[in-house]
Design an enzyme around this catalytic site. Sequence first.
Site, mmCIF file in Angstrom:
data_model
loop_
_atom_site.group_PDB
_atom_site.id
_atom_site.type_symbol
_atom_site.label_atom_id
_atom_site.label_comp_id
_atom_site.label_asym_id
_atom_site.label_seq_id
_atom_site.Cartn_x
_atom_site.Cartn_y
_atom_site.Cartn_z
ATOM 1 N N LYS A 193 31.184 -24.153 -16.694
ATOM 2 C CA LYS A 193 29.890 -24.654 -16.202
ATOM 3 C C LYS A 193 30.008 -25.319 -14.831
ATOM 4 C CE LYS A 193 26.494 -24.816 -18.700
ATOM 5 N NZ LYS A 193 26.190 -25.181 -20.071
ATOM 6 N N CYS B 227 18.786 -63.703 10.802
ATOM 7 C CA CYS B 227 18.973 -63.247 9.424
ATOM 8 C C CYS B 227 20.441 -62.871 9.201
ATOM 9 C CB CYS B 227 18.080 -62.036 9.152
ATOM 10 S SG CYS B 227 18.344 -61.310 7.530
ATOM 11 N N CYS C 84 17.117 -63.861 4.241
ATOM 12 C CA CYS C 84 16.906 -65.078 5.040
ATOM 13 C C CYS C 84 15.532 -65.700 4.830
ATOM 14 C CB CYS C 84 17.121 -64.785 6.517
ATOM 15 S SG CYS C 84 15.785 -63.848 7.259
ATOM 16 N N ASP D 263 21.172 -17.892 -15.591
ATOM 17 C CA ASP D 263 20.382 -18.906 -16.283
ATOM 18 C C ASP D 263 19.026 -18.341 -16.685
ATOM 19 O OD1 ASP D 263 19.830 -21.268 -17.430
ATOM 20 O OD2 ASP D 263 19.548 -22.392 -15.572
ATOM 21 N N CYS E 155 11.970 -61.866 3.508
ATOM 22 C CA CYS E 155 13.271 -61.184 3.528
ATOM 23 C C CYS E 155 14.136 -61.699 2.373
ATOM 24 C CB CYS E 155 13.949 -61.449 4.867
ATOM 25 S SG CYS E 155 15.674 -60.928 4.896
ATOM 26 N N ARG F 34 17.285 -13.612 -28.557
ATOM 27 C CA ARG F 34 18.433 -14.125 -29.297
ATOM 28 C C ARG F 34 17.991 -14.862 -30.562
ATOM 29 N NH1 ARG F 34 21.281 -18.941 -29.327
ATOM 30 N NH2 ARG F 34 23.469 -18.702 -29.852
ATOM 31 N N LYS G 26 27.224 -16.811 -14.737
ATOM 32 C CA LYS G 26 26.515 -17.236 -15.939
ATOM 33 C C LYS G 26 25.043 -17.378 -15.546
ATOM 34 C CE LYS G 26 26.608 -20.116 -19.975
ATOM 35 N NZ LYS G 26 25.150 -20.235 -20.071
ATOM 36 N N SER H 277 0.833 -1.213 0.000
ATOM 37 C CA SER H 277 0.000 0.000 0.000
ATOM 38 C C SER H 277 0.867 1.263 0.000
ATOM 39 C CB SER H 277 -0.920 0.000 1.214
ATOM 40 O OG SER H 277 -0.129 -0.044 2.387
ATOM 41 N N GLU H 278 1.998 1.195 0.679
ATOM 42 C CA GLU H 278 2.899 2.358 0.700
ATOM 43 C C GLU H 278 3.472 2.599 -0.693
ATOM 44 O OE1 GLU H 278 4.851 2.326 5.115
ATOM 45 O OE2 GLU H 278 5.360 0.643 3.826
ATOM 46 N N TYR H 279 3.819 1.461 -1.346
ATOM 47 C CA TYR H 279 4.359 1.552 -2.700
ATOM 48 C C TYR H 279 3.309 2.156 -3.637
ATOM 49 C CZ TYR H 279 6.100 0.053 -7.257
ATOM 50 O OH TYR H 279 6.514 0.033 -8.558
ATOM 51 N N ASP H 280 2.064 1.653 -3.526
ATOM 52 C CA ASP H 280 0.984 2.162 -4.391
ATOM 53 C C ASP H 280 0.793 3.657 -4.207
ATOM 54 O OD1 ASP H 280 0.602 -0.314 -5.384
ATOM 55 O OD2 ASP H 280 -1.122 -0.818 -4.101
ATOM 56 N N TYR I 192 25.203 -7.706 -19.551
ATOM 57 C CA TYR I 192 26.557 -8.249 -19.523
ATOM 58 C C TYR I 192 27.462 -7.791 -20.662
ATOM 59 C CZ TYR I 192 24.429 -12.061 -22.321
ATOM 60 O OH TYR I 192 23.747 -12.797 -23.244
ATOM 61 N N GLU J 191 32.262 -13.426 -14.559
ATOM 62 C CA GLU J 191 30.894 -13.009 -14.246
ATOM 63 C C GLU J 191 30.060 -14.244 -13.950
ATOM 64 O OE1 GLU J 191 29.466 -10.976 -17.721
ATOM 65 O OE2 GLU J 191 31.306 -9.792 -17.840
ATOM 66 N N CYS K 228 12.450 -57.277 8.359
ATOM 67 C CA CYS K 228 12.607 -58.718 8.321
ATOM 68 C C CYS K 228 12.347 -59.221 9.734
ATOM 69 C CB CYS K 228 14.035 -59.041 7.893
ATOM 70 S SG CYS K 228 14.542 -60.691 8.377
#
Length: 666
Positions: free
Chosen positions: A309, A427, A406, A111, A403, A130, A109, A26-29, A219, A107, A421
């Site tokens: 990478k 066992c 055994c 994604d 099992c 691109r 990379k 609300s402050e931002y608005d 970049y 730098e 088991c």
Amino acid sequence: MRTLIEALKTHNYRYYVLDNPILEDSEYDQLRRSLLELEEAYPDLIQPDSPINQVGDIPLSAFTQVTHDIPMLSLGNVFDYDDLHGFMRRVNDRLSDAQQNPEYEMELKLDGLAVSLKYENGHYAQAVTRGDGQTGEDITQNAKTIRNLPLYLRDAKDIDLLEVRGEVLMPKAGFERLNRLAEDKGEKTFANPRNAAAGSLRQLDPAIAASRPLAFYAYSVNQGLPDSFDKIDTQSAALAWLGDLGFTVSAVEVIANPRAAQTYYESMIETRDDLPFEIDGMVIKVNSLSLQQQLGFLSREPRWATAYKFPAETVMTRLQAIEWQVGRTGQITPVGKLEPVKVGGVTVSNVTLHNFGEIERLDVRAGDMVSVHRAGDVIPKISRVWHDQRLETSEPVALPSTCPVCESPVILPEDEALARCSGGLFCPAQQTEALIHFVSRRAMDIDGLGERWLISFFKQGLVKTVADIYDLHQHTEEMITFEKLGEKSVQNIIEAIEASKKTTLARFIYALGIRGVGEGTAQNFAQQFGDLDSLMAADMDALIATPDVGTITAELAHEFFRAPHNIEVINSLIEAGVHWDKVEQKSSSDLPLDGQTWVITGALSSMARDEAKAKLQALGAKVSGSISAKTTALLAGEKAGSKMAKAEKLGVKVVGEDEFLGLVRE
Ligand code: IVH
């Protein structure tokens, strides 16, 4: 108006890029509304970089294709230190002696998606994806809505054409919010932030793009770098200049040699998870712009830069089989056998499947293609099963009814997720696991008697129970006949066994392999009882009075020390010479509740009973499960029942939750 614009830009940056807003919505608005009102009242003063402008126009019916002035190329890859060396060597090979070993710049990379932006006389003019590198799509309207993308660059108004390239991405937090929202509405979710960013830019309606949390990181400067600024002769200086113009640029590190590059790369592997967005590696670039020009390109990649990478954290492979393993205490766990693949830099061939429920949850079968995920050092897990690629011949997985070792019946206790088991120490799997646990480093620490030999000795009948280990010195001749086990190794094993006889009570208790008794509990038992005989003789109440011991563990320990077979093994061990120094029990006489015995009943509203128990114990009290005349106090929560009546009958003090809280807070 300028003040409001600068404030809105700062808050946009905090919200969309850092994901760390300091204003309420609300402050931002309100800030935004104030600027809008001023713009309506004084239209001729509207500033070209006003964020009010930063909404897309009308929806498009299709994107226009645009040919790039300069092709948008991709980067070569290196995956390890040797490759990196190779890259730097190839750079050196093309440089004169005096230019060798140039400075590099590193730098993140990022994604996301590569986008080229054009500014005419400082005004945002065009954004193009691109595409295939030669031609991309015009996404000017959509990119305009990216909140940290500057619409007007005052310091670049003399530059006819400035082309800046960078990455559009969606920060992780925004991505998760977006997916949660989609989930709530029953809509399709995005697989990862990169796809979400791509999907957002591909919207024909800019209003949708505007609603998505996107960010632009610059970049490179590809056209319009002012010649007159001869100080901008490096990539790092060019990025600093872009930063001054109002672009967000990623972290930059200038490095002098491959070692330093490696160190920085490794440090980023450590911190990548803390970044607000995803990166898939580092980009390493020759810093000098003139050397970059001299080095030029090889087909579609620059010779002056490469991507270092990060090891992939998720890869696809085939789950060849699901096997069932029997643990030390009989738990039967499924293990996935993979066609071996490299994940996060190491080859994996096994994945944990935890329990049968996990197999059902994943709906996974032997033969399925799976995505395997490995984060940090944890054992890899299956993150996704590719059901659409399932083989027709595959069959659902069934929990074995007997099992696998055994053939005793398998039991699936109602309160436990794990099948077990029922064979117990009958066992062989449980027997060998018990042996392996006994010799392990944190238990009796019998160095040299590794798993492999132990299993061989077991198969040959040289050891059956842990007590037999201390008779091995009578079998050295047989041991020497084992393949690859020479006289010297046998000698070492015998010496290690001898040395292990001096231990501590805590290690000994832990080595016994009582279900539910880990190292911490073993230590607590040693502290609480001081000697083995008292522990073995302890009744349920005494066991429960041990810090951090609940009813289940107490029952398991109680049962363990009542089984004749176990007593026999313990006696043999002691007879063989296993011993320890007397336990120094920490005096608790300084603690306020020393010497008191408390009982807890009913439901507490402020904490779990275990927590209350731990708090009482920390103050020196013993906590028992039942009331007697010796009980000091009964801590009674809601719905206290028979214990309350008994306390009243015996005249035991009853303490309510509030009083208790006051006590523990002091
Ligand atoms: S420089 C000649 N720097 O990686 C190409 N690219 O694999 C110069 N990328 O298409 C690209 N972060 O989308 C560069 N700091 C960065 C980057 C970066 C991400 C992407 C970019 C490029 C791809 C190449």
